[in-house]
Design a protein around this motif. Structure first.
Motif, short mmCIF file in Angstrom:
data_model
loop_
_atom_site.label_atom_id
_atom_site.label_comp_id
_atom_site.label_asym_id
_atom_site.label_seq_id
_atom_site.Cartn_x
_atom_site.Cartn_y
_atom_site.Cartn_z
N SER A 183 0.71 14.20 -1.69
CA SER A 183 1.90 13.57 -1.10
C SER A 183 2.82 12.94 -2.14
CB SER A 183 1.48 12.50 -0.09
OG SER A 183 0.72 11.48 -0.73
N GLY A 184 2.30 12.69 -3.35
CA GLY A 184 3.14 12.09 -4.39
C GLY A 184 2.73 10.70 -4.81
N LYS A 185 1.56 10.23 -4.35
CA LYS A 185 1.13 8.86 -4.67
C LYS A 185 0.92 8.67 -6.17
CE LYS A 185 -2.61 8.75 -2.12
NZ LYS A 185 -2.63 10.15 -1.66
N THR A 186 0.12 9.55 -6.77
CA THR A 186 -0.18 9.40 -8.20
C THR A 186 1.06 9.62 -9.05
OG1 THR A 186 -2.47 10.11 -7.85
CG2 THR A 186 -1.61 10.28 -10.09
N THR A 187 1.90 10.57 -8.66
CA THR A 187 3.16 10.79 -9.38
C THR A 187 4.03 9.53 -9.34
OG1 THR A 187 3.16 13.17 -8.94
CG2 THR A 187 5.28 12.16 -9.46
N THR A 188 4.07 8.89 -8.18
CA THR A 188 4.86 7.66 -8.05
C THR A 188 4.36 6.59 -9.01
OG1 THR A 188 5.35 8.10 -5.71
CG2 THR A 188 5.54 5.82 -6.46
N LEU A 189 3.06 6.33 -9.01
CA LEU A 189 2.51 5.30 -9.90
C LEU A 189 2.73 5.67 -11.36
CD1 LEU A 189 -0.86 4.29 -8.17
CD2 LEU A 189 1.41 3.29 -7.92
N SER A 190 2.57 6.94 -11.69
CA SER A 190 2.74 7.38 -13.08
C SER A 190 4.17 7.16 -13.56
CB SER A 190 2.35 8.85 -13.23
OG SER A 190 0.99 9.05 -12.91
N ILE A 191 5.14 7.40 -12.70
CA ILE A 191 6.54 7.17 -13.07
C ILE A 191 6.81 5.68 -13.23
CG2 ILE A 191 8.92 7.29 -12.19
CD1 ILE A 191 8.21 10.03 -11.02
N LEU A 192 6.30 4.88 -12.31
CA LEU A 192 6.55 3.44 -12.35
C LEU A 192 5.94 2.78 -13.57
CD1 LEU A 192 6.01 2.54 -8.59
CD2 LEU A 192 8.17 2.91 -9.79
N GLY A 225 0.81 -1.21 0.00
CA GLY A 225 0.00 0.00 0.00
C GLY A 225 0.85 1.26 0.00
N ILE A 226 0.46 2.22 -0.84
CA ILE A 226 1.12 3.54 -0.85
C ILE A 226 0.13 4.54 -0.26
CG2 ILE A 226 2.18 5.33 -2.25
CD1 ILE A 226 2.90 3.22 -4.30
N LEU A 227 0.47 5.07 0.89
CA LEU A 227 -0.42 5.96 1.63
C LEU A 227 0.14 7.37 1.67
CD1 LEU A 227 -1.28 3.77 4.74
CD2 LEU A 227 -2.84 4.42 2.91
N GLY A 228 -0.75 8.33 1.83
CA GLY A 228 -0.32 9.70 2.00
C GLY A 228 -1.47 10.66 1.82
N PRO A 229 -1.37 11.86 2.41
CA PRO A 229 -2.41 12.88 2.22
C PRO A 229 -2.44 13.33 0.76
CG PRO A 229 -0.89 13.46 4.01
CD PRO A 229 -0.27 12.33 3.27
#
Length: 298
Positions: free
Chosen positions: A41-50, A34-38
């Motif tokens: 926080s960078g969750k969508t950016t992280t998935l988009s990069i991956l 799980g990737i958590l954060g307010p």
């Protein structure tokens, strides 16, 4: 344990805004991560990069422990947005279109994916007749086409009613038990705690913590106790080297120790040998919600 994904110092900025700052995470094979954060926080950016939707400014990532695997995207199924299907077509016909567009899977894979998400008895029914939970299950079925080893899900229970949330939660658990690696971004802390084996927390693009759920939530031992001799207990606690703090509640108190420093049986015996009788004693695990706010409030 073998890692299915490793990131090394990934950073991404949008002008003056630092969306990710030296992100380093490891996702074990077969885990539900799980990737958590307010918000922000960078969750969508992280998935988009991956998933190669965005390019990082700096840093690297490696899927399947093989940086030279140019076909790795064929092994990853994704659900990043609200699923779009033709309402007048059946589940099977919709997945035929998905298969043709994506180039992943075949007709046998379509039937297998539909069965894996529990829609085999409704595969010939129109999409318009499906509940919200069934629609989301079909979207996960589309991600499974081609027998994907990894599923990347962005807010998989977003917008669902309680019944739909339970359906998707159980499905994710079942897929994890079948050996799939699942990476999911979510803001629903309770769902992550019930489903995930590992997680990380992001805030303003910074990684605050990452690791197995059970280990992170047990970094302190918490004992819930009741006794009629609270004053003596408070005095006794000062003699224990691994005691952290005592929180007094209405009819009981919570005692915090360093992790694995004392067992409930040892604590009970120590109290009894010093003249303090406990009328109640249980072990409490810190909830993910408590840990999340503890890390993100400041």
């Amino acid at each position: 344990m073998e890692n299915i994904l490793t990131t090394t110092n990934i950073s991404k900025s949008y002008g003056p805004v630092k969306a990710l700052n030296n992100l380093n995470i490891e996702v074990p094979k077969g885990s539900i991560f799980g990737i958590l954060g307010p918000n922000g926080s960078g969750k969508t950016t992280t998935l988009s990069i991956l998933l190669d939707v965005l390019k990082p400014d700096t840093g690297t990532y490696c899927w399947f422990n093989n940086p030279n695997d140019i076909y790795y995207r064929k092994k990853i199924g994704t659900l990043l947005e609200t699923p779009n299907f033709y309402h007048y077509l059946s589940a099977k016909d919709n997945l035929k279109i998905t298969e043709a567009i994506s180039g992943r899977g075949n007709e046998a894979d379509i039937d297998k994916a539909i069965a894996m998400v529990g829609l085999h008895t409704r595969k010939h029914d129109k999409f318009s007749t499906y509940s919200l939970g069934m629609k989301q299950r079909l979207a996960i079925g589309a991600a499974l086409l081609g027998n994907a080893d990894v599923l990347v899900l962005d807010e998989p229970t977003n917008g669902l009613d309680p019944v739909g949330i339970v359906e998707i939660r159980n499905l994710i658990k079942q897929l994890g038990e079948q050996g799939k690696t699942i990476i999911m971004a979510s803001h629903l802390l309770d769902e992550v705690e019930k489903v995930c084996t590992h997680f990380c927390i992001l805030k303003h693009g910074n990684l605050l913590i990452s690791g197995p759920v059970k280990e992170i939530l047990r970094n302190e031992d918490i004992l819930v106790i009741e006794t009629e001799n609270m004053a003596a207990l408070q005095q006794l606690l000062t003699t224990l080297p691994h005691f952290i703090e005592l929180k007094q509640q209405k009819s009981f108190c919570e005692i915090y120790f360093k992790s694995n420093s004392i067992s409930p049986a040892e604590f009970n015996a120590y109290c009894f040998n010093n003249g303090i009788v406990l009328s109640h004693l249980e072990v409490k695990t810190k909830s993910l919600e408590e840990k999340f706010f503890e890390l993100t409030e400041n």
